[in-house]
Design a protein around this motif. Structure first.
Motif, PDB file in Angstrom:
ATOM      1  N   PRO A  59      47.269 -10.663  25.888  1.00 46.96           N
ATOM      2  CA  PRO A  59      48.570  -9.808  25.330  1.00 46.96           C
ATOM      3  C   PRO A  59      49.824 -10.219  25.779  1.00 46.96           C
ATOM      4  O   PRO A  59      49.904 -10.568  27.087  1.00 46.96           O
ATOM      5  CB  PRO A  59      47.965  -8.296  25.704  1.00 46.96           C
ATOM      6  N   GLY A  60      50.852  -9.695  25.268  1.00 42.16           N
ATOM      7  CA  GLY A  60      52.291 -10.148  25.842  1.00 42.16           C
ATOM      8  C   GLY A  60      52.675  -9.633  27.125  1.00 42.16           C
ATOM      9  O   GLY A  60      52.120  -8.586  27.520  1.00 42.16           O
ATOM     10  N   MET A  61      53.118 -10.484  27.782  1.00 40.97           N
ATOM     11  CA  MET A  61      53.544 -10.464  29.293  1.00 40.97           C
ATOM     12  C   MET A  61      54.865 -10.933  29.699  1.00 40.97           C
ATOM     13  O   MET A  61      55.358 -11.889  29.105  1.00 40.97           O
ATOM     14  CB  MET A  61      52.410 -10.634  30.395  1.00 40.97           C
ATOM     15  N   TYR A  62      55.670 -10.042  30.281  1.00 40.47           N
ATOM     16  CA  TYR A  62      57.164 -10.324  30.756  1.00 40.47           C
ATOM     17  C   TYR A  62      57.238 -11.301  31.889  1.00 40.47           C
ATOM     18  O   TYR A  62      57.950 -11.943  32.352  1.00 40.47           O
ATOM     19  CB  TYR A  62      57.941  -9.211  30.654  1.00 40.47           C
ATOM     20  N   SER A  63      56.023 -10.967  32.988  1.00 41.13           N
ATOM     21  CA  SER A  63      55.992 -11.278  34.292  1.00 41.13           C
ATOM     22  C   SER A  63      54.725 -11.302  34.884  1.00 41.13           C
ATOM     23  O   SER A  63      53.873 -10.755  34.399  1.00 41.13           O
ATOM     24  CB  SER A  63      57.013 -10.482  35.171  1.00 41.13           C
ATOM     25  N   LEU A  64      54.577 -12.114  35.912  1.00 41.73           N
ATOM     26  CA  LEU A  64      53.025 -12.091  36.592  1.00 41.73           C
ATOM     27  C   LEU A  64      53.042 -10.609  37.548  1.00 41.73           C
ATOM     28  O   LEU A  64      51.864 -10.526  38.017  1.00 41.73           O
ATOM     29  CB  LEU A  64      53.148 -13.288  37.336  1.00 41.73           C
ATOM     30  N   VAL A  65      54.025 -10.038  37.509  1.00 42.32           N
ATOM     31  CA  VAL A  65      53.862  -8.782  38.372  1.00 42.32           C
ATOM     32  C   VAL A  65      53.633  -7.620  37.218  1.00 42.32           C
ATOM     33  O   VAL A  65      54.824  -7.450  36.522  1.00 42.32           O
ATOM     34  CB  VAL A  65      55.055  -8.505  39.225  1.00 42.32           C
ATOM     35  N   PRO A  66      52.698  -7.094  36.870  1.00 42.59           N
ATOM     36  CA  PRO A  66      52.552  -6.282  35.539  1.00 42.59           C
ATOM     37  C   PRO A  66      52.931  -5.009  35.774  1.00 42.59           C
ATOM     38  O   PRO A  66      53.021  -4.426  36.970  1.00 42.59           O
ATOM     39  CB  PRO A  66      50.806  -6.306  35.653  1.00 42.59           C
ATOM     40  N   VAL A  67      53.564  -4.525  34.728  1.00 46.09           N
ATOM     41  CA  VAL A  67      54.064  -2.950  34.502  1.00 46.09           C
ATOM     42  C   VAL A  67      53.000  -2.354  33.518  1.00 46.09           C
ATOM     43  O   VAL A  67      52.944  -1.108  33.861  1.00 46.09           O
ATOM     44  CB  VAL A  67      55.446  -2.933  33.931  1.00 46.09           C
ATOM     45  N   THR A  68      52.675  -2.961  32.496  1.00 45.77           N
ATOM     46  CA  THR A  68      51.885  -2.147  31.433  1.00 45.77           C
ATOM     47  C   THR A  68      50.440  -2.559  31.531  1.00 45.77           C
ATOM     48  O   THR A  68      50.125  -3.530  32.431  1.00 45.77           O
ATOM     49  CB  THR A  68      52.273  -2.510  30.101  1.00 45.77           C
ATOM     50  N   GLU A  69      49.516  -1.746  30.912  1.00 45.32           N
ATOM     51  CA  GLU A  69      47.957  -2.339  31.040  1.00 45.32           C
ATOM     52  C   GLU A  69      47.863  -3.565  30.403  1.00 45.32           C
ATOM     53  O   GLU A  69      47.120  -4.211  30.803  1.00 45.32           O
ATOM     54  CB  GLU A  69      47.388  -1.069  30.437  1.00 45.32           C
ATOM     55  N   GLU A  70      48.539  -3.955  29.443  1.00 45.63           N
ATOM     56  CA  GLU A  70      48.452  -5.025  28.669  1.00 45.63           C
ATOM     57  C   GLU A  70      48.799  -6.283  29.646  1.00 45.63           C
ATOM     58  O   GLU A  70      48.173  -7.407  29.781  1.00 45.63           O
ATOM     59  CB  GLU A  70      49.451  -5.052  27.385  1.00 45.63           C
TER      60      GLU A  70
END
Lengths: 644, 65
Positions: A59-70
């Motif tokens: 799933p799409g991610m913006y950073s290696l520090v997660p914010v969303t469940e994805e």
């Protein structure tokens, strides 16, 4: 037989990861929820130079520090699935903005192949990238691709086949952070699946999962690292996550500057200036008020006052309902059957009249206005604008999506709250949807009823806004948690196309009517059955007490009862009796009915999504807040001797 | 080719990307709403006849040009 080696595809949303996945697997994919989550992960087989691989599209991610469940799922996959190659797909048009994520993957020590996708569009914009130079700078293979045109796929396959694990050089951030890393390297003894450098940087950023993991596995080391982190973070005025993001962005700007040849930045166009204004903390709110005012004038004044009055009184009141009533009375001698079809609560006189004479013109205009807002690209700007306001309520701009969808249908919007990253946000958003977000038809009817004078509308809007803010703020206090982070791609502002407006309005209208007409007929049937058995009168009697407390005549309890079946049905019921209410009573009734219990469908979904206990708590709270607010408003208007 | 464009984040996507986003929804059978796989925004599908009609119009436009 040995299992095939794994290849992971990672990247932010909207960069064409799925296109690359399809190009490698030939669109053969299995989809499954990642264990313990509702996040879908795509897996597919692929053969490269005779070797079998399993490709995993994360799933799409913006950073290696997660914010969303994805993002959390994507990070877990990156750490747990030992991949031969990690394909980082980025948008070739936005190299500078997307490189910081590549730098994080390098810090993690992962075997990265960088794919600059959508290069066809980049070339159209005269953006040229020196792939060889970029590869040398980063120390990893770089492929220029246009997945949709199958460009670069062969080169990508060759790069996977010939990939040899080598250590890409990490990039120093600043002297203090590098000292923290070098001083503490070697302290962590356990294997965490990523390079120690990144583990130390995550601890520096106070990543909750990593912190808990290290604390549990190596408590003594953690204590030492926590003390070093505290000393270091005290030297920065921003949170370490922000400081690290800035440093990585600075590094990315230097690298992209060496490897990218792009045309001069275009001057700030009027479109861009307007775009910035819509997100400005002050002017953005002014624009929002103007947008709401236009919607009120079109839907409330023109739609509900002029169109509905004409259709209801001159068409339905003369040519449709009276002949049907005469026909039914002539054909069916039984009063019970006559009551089912016509008279005060019949399917035709109530259900069909409400659907076509009242709701249809209002929702048509509302959906048309909504299509203009949607097609112009205003919605993501609205999300950015109210991100700060929502943060006070424990939400982020991401919650704009269910809130906006709630203006169409609160039931569907309640399901969409599951896209919010934390349980706390999901509960607060579900509560606010049930309490203070009217659905499109209810909102249109309310605007119409308030169109007698603008003061009535302002009092109603002010009361709902105030309750929304106060209840949201209190909810955030009662349910404490971290302030959520919000990212959204903001597409360009554009002039809405008439064709799109017609399609969107028609499509939404068709969907709405398919849902609403059977429901309205069903509600007419239930009311008929309720009146026959006496249950309806009993429920009305119970509602008479709170209705009287808020200064309304007993008859209005009927509208509140309708409202529980469907929100718009309740407002339509109130419209029928508006003539017998003073303006003050009408505003009090409308504030109460806006806040009143969600309809049956929303209640069921609320229980399903949040559980029976939370569903019942929310419903009870909504009921109390609705009548308490109605009571307070009525008293306030009386004490201040305000006549609207 | 992208079949849908999200009204919230502007992502263009095909039906095959939208369906998995809806898989976990209890109303997914017979539901005509399309969910953006990027931001979760939902919108109704345009009816088949309207799509055909617009496709015909676009083909005619291409022929004329």
């Amino acid at each position: 037989m040995a299992l095939p080696e794994k290849i992971l595809i990672v990247g932010t949303p909207n960069v064409g990861k799925s296109v690359i996945f399809n190009a490698l697997t030939g669109r053969y994919a299995t989809v499954s929820n990642y264990p313990g989550t509702t996040v879908d992960v795509f897996r597919g087989p692929c053969k490269i130079c005779g070797n079998a691989y399993e490709i995993i599209d994360t799933p799409g991610m913006y950073s290696l520090v997660p914010v969303t469940e994805e993002e959390r799922v994507s990070r877990t996959i990156l750490l747990k699935e030992k991949a031969r190659v990690v394909i980082h797909v980025i948008d070739g048009k936005n190299l500078e903005r997307m490189l910081p994520f590549t730098l994080q993957l390098i810090d993690a020590g992962l075997p990265v192949v960088l794919v600059l996708n959508i290069m066809d569009e980049a070339e159209r914009l005269d953006i040229k990238i020196d792939a060889a130079k970029l590869s040398k700078e980063l120390g990893l293979p770089v492929i220029l691709a246009a997945g949709a045109l199958n460009r670069g796929i062969k080169e990508l396959k060759d790069a996977i086949d010939s990939y040899e694990p080598s250590k890409a050089s990490t990039f120093p951030l600043d002297s203090r952070i590098e000292k923290f890393v070098s001083d503490n390297t070697g302290l962590l003894k356990k294997n965490y699946g990523v390079a120690e450098r990144l583990m130390l940087l995550w601890l520096l950023q106070e990543d909750p999962e990593v912190t808990a993991l290290v604390k549990a596995k190596e408590p003594a080391v953690f204590k030492k690292l926590a003390a070093a982190r505290k000393t270091l973070s005290g030297k920065y005025k921003d949170h370490m996550s922000y400081a690290l993001a800035l440093l990585r962005q600075k590094r990315a700007t230097i690298i992209s500057g060496k490897c990218e040849l792009s045309p001069e930045k275009p001057r700030l166009l009027a479109e861009e200036a307007l775009s910035r204004l819509t997100m400005h903390p002050f002017f953005g709110l002014v624009i929002l008020v103007l947008v709401l005012l236009v919607v009120y004038l079109v839907v409330g004044v023109f739609g509900s006052k002029i169109c509905v009055d004409y259709i209801e009184n001159n068409i339905f009141g003369v040519y449709i309902i009276p002949p049907i009533t005469r026909f039914v009375e002539a054909v069916f001698p039984w009063v019970a059957v006559q009551d089912l079809l016509v008279h005060d609560y019949g399917i035709f006189s109530l259900g069909i009249r409400y659907s076509f004479a009242i709701i249809l013109p209002i929702v048509s205009l509302f959906f048309f206005m909504f299509a203009i807002i949607e097609d112009s690209g205003y919605l993501p700007r609205l999300a950015m604008l109210i991100d700060k306001i929502f943060k006070m309520m424990g939400l982020s701009g991401r919650a704009v999506i269910p809130m906006v969808l709630g203006l169409g249908c609160d039931t569907m919007a309640t399901i969409v709250t599951r896209t919010l990253p934390s349980l706390r946000e999901r509960v607060i958003a579900t509560f606010l949807l049930a309490l203070a977000i009217p659905c499109s038809a209810q909102l249109g009817l309310i605007m119409g009823l308030l169109s007698a004078n603008i003061m009535m509308f302002l009092v109603w809007f002010g009361a709902i806004f105030l309750i929304f803010m106060v209840v949201g703020w209190l909810s955030a206090k009662i349910l404490p948690g971290e302030a959520p982070v919000f990212f959204i791609e903001v597409p360009p502002l554009r002039f809405p196309k008439v064709k799109n407006l017609v399609i969107k309005t028609y499509t939404r209208l068709e969907w709405y009517l398919k849902e609403v007409i059977p429901m309205f007929i069903l509600v007419s049937l239930l009311i008929w059955a309720g009146r026959l058995t006496g249950l309806f009168q009993l429920a009305m009697k119970a509602l008479n007490y709170p209705v009287k407390w808020i200064g309304l005549p007993e008859k209005t309890s009927e509208a509140f009862l309708y409202g529980f079946f469907r929100r718009d049905y309740g407002a339509a019921g109130l419209r029928d009796m508006a003539g017998s209410l003073t303006h003050n009573q009408l505003v009090v009734a409308l504030v109460t009915i806006t806040l009143f219990l969600p309809c049956v469908a929303q209640f069921i979904v609320m229980v399903k999504e949040r559980g029976i206990k939370t569903g019942l708590y929310i419903s009870a709270l909504v009921l109390v807040i609705a009548f308490a607010s109605g009571y307070a408003l009525n008293e306030l208007l009386n004490i201040l001797r305000i006549t609207l | 080719m992208a079949e849908y464009k999200c009204g919230m984040c502007g992502k263009e996507f095909g039906k095959e990307e939208a369906v998995p986003a809806c898989r976990s929804c209890p109303f997914n059978k017979g539901c005509k709403l399309i969910k953006c796989p990027n931001c979760g925004y939902e919108f109704p599908q345009e009816p088949g006849w309207l799509k055909k009609l617009l496709g015909y119009g676009e083909k005619n436009d291409k022929r004329k040009s």
